[in-house]
Design a protein around this motif. Structure first.
Motif: not given
Length: 366
Positions: A148-162, A188-193
């Motif tokens: 689901q869309f939520g799975d993609a959002v969870s990946a977007l918030c993961d601690a691992d960059g990959e 985009l506002r939060a990404e530091l890598d």
């Protein structure tokens, strides 16, 4: 633009997967070639609820030897596939398409986690594991997972960059929904890598004026995506500039000093300073939506900012067609000693003066 032999071979491999998927009654979903982060696309199995597997396809004689099919991976791809939300199957196709083999590469890496660090990185699908319609409707379908869309959002918030990067391929399926640019703008506002940030920009820019491969978003969605970038904090603008300047091939401005010896006929065009088809192009589109001329000018005038970020600010100021008083550039030039930065400022000054003459009123205003 002429396609290279490698690109033609790659597309033929994707076409083969498409034919087999359609024969099996499945829906193939392909990632654009220049947005490939380790996944070529998805095969969707439509039933009571859609389930998917992701795939990476390789085609050609170099992927076979006397022992069978092989693919020389690298640690980065193995880590990426290991943490992917969906099962990932690697498909290897002979050049004459007489044989195609597959393996569940995600499960392979999870079963042997040490190979990520120590190798071997050569992946070999089992000789009897043929990629064909019967496999798709049988064993591969059993691997397929709903998401689901939520799975993609969870990946977007993961601690691992990959894992965060993997969210882009997951979100591609939902790209025309308003919630997708909303979530990406927050990322985009939060990404530091810096590598992840550059790739996010490349994806996001396709909602707006990306000159290569836009998503084809309608005017309302494009304007909405652009509005979400307004008010970007200066600290994150500096990260964007650092990401723009971090590419080894296109982010090195040491050669800018050649500007001093150029004739007017040869001096770089405003838009030629950013190479077409590069990630820098996507970053430029995002900076154009997020930063005003005054914000970029304040960066290039700030001696506390790194030289790389200031050089990127000059290049983007010119590329985006921003204007300011020529005196503002002269004041910065008068106190700088770094030759490449001075060369870029000289290039920008050339265009500002030229446009002043063109306007005929003696001024250029922001």
């Amino acid at each position: 633009m002429k396609l290279s032999a490698n690109k033609i071979t790659g597309r033929l491999g994707v076409n083969y997967v498409e034919r087999v998927a359609l024969e099996a009654g499945c829906k193939p979903i392909f990632m654009p070639e220049d947005l490939d982060t380790g996944i070529d696309g998805f095969i969707e199995f439509v039933g009571d609820a859609a389930t998917l597997v992701a795939f990476q396809v390789k085609r050609g004689p170099s992927f076979f030897d006397n022992a069978g099919a092989k693919h020389q991976a690298d640690a980065r791809h193995l880590r990426y596939w290991k943490g992917y939300v969906l099962p990932v199957i690697l498909i290897i196709v002979r050049e004459d398409e007489s044989e195609a083999l597959w393996m569940d590469v995600r499960q392979h890496v999870r079963d042997s986690p040490s190979i990520v660090e120590r190798g071997p990185f050569v992946l070999r699908p089992p000789r009897l594991q043929r990629f064909e319609s019967a496999a798709l409707t049988g064993v591969i379908r059993k691997l397929a997972t709903p998401y689901q869309f939520g799975d993609a959002v969870s990946a977007l918030c993961d601690a691992d960059g990959e894992t965060r990067l993997s969210a882009l391929s997951l979100l591609y399926r939902f790209r025309m929904e308003r919630r997708t640019p909303f979530c990406l703008a927050a990322a985009l506002r939060a990404e530091l890598d810096l590598d992840a940030l550059a790739t996010f920009c490349d994806f996001y820019s396709r909602y707006m004026s990306h000159p290569e491969v836009p998503f084809g978003a309608d005017r309302e969605l494009s304007a909405y995506a652009r509005s979400l970038l307004a008010g970007l904090p200066r600290s994150q603008l500096l990260n964007l500039l650092a990401a723009f300047n971090s590419d080894e091939e296109y982010g090195d401005w040491d050669g800018a000093t050649e500007i001093y010896s150029m004739s007017e006929e040869k001096i770089w065009d405003r838009h030629a300073v950013v190479e077409r088809g590069t990630v820098q192009q996507g970053i430029a589109v995002v900076v154009g939506a997020a930063a005003s001329p005054e914000q970029l000018l304040s960066v290039l005038a700030d001696s506390e900012v790194t030289l790389g970020q200031r050089k990127a600010a000059v290049a983007l100021f010119g590329y985006l067609g921003y204007t300011c008083d020529v005196d503002s550039v002269d004041n910065i030039l008068g106190r700088e000693t770094d030759a490449p930065l001075c060369a870029l400022l000289t290039w920008l000054r050339y265009w500002l003066v030229l446009e002043t003459r063109t306007d005929g009123d003696g001024t250029v205003t922001a």
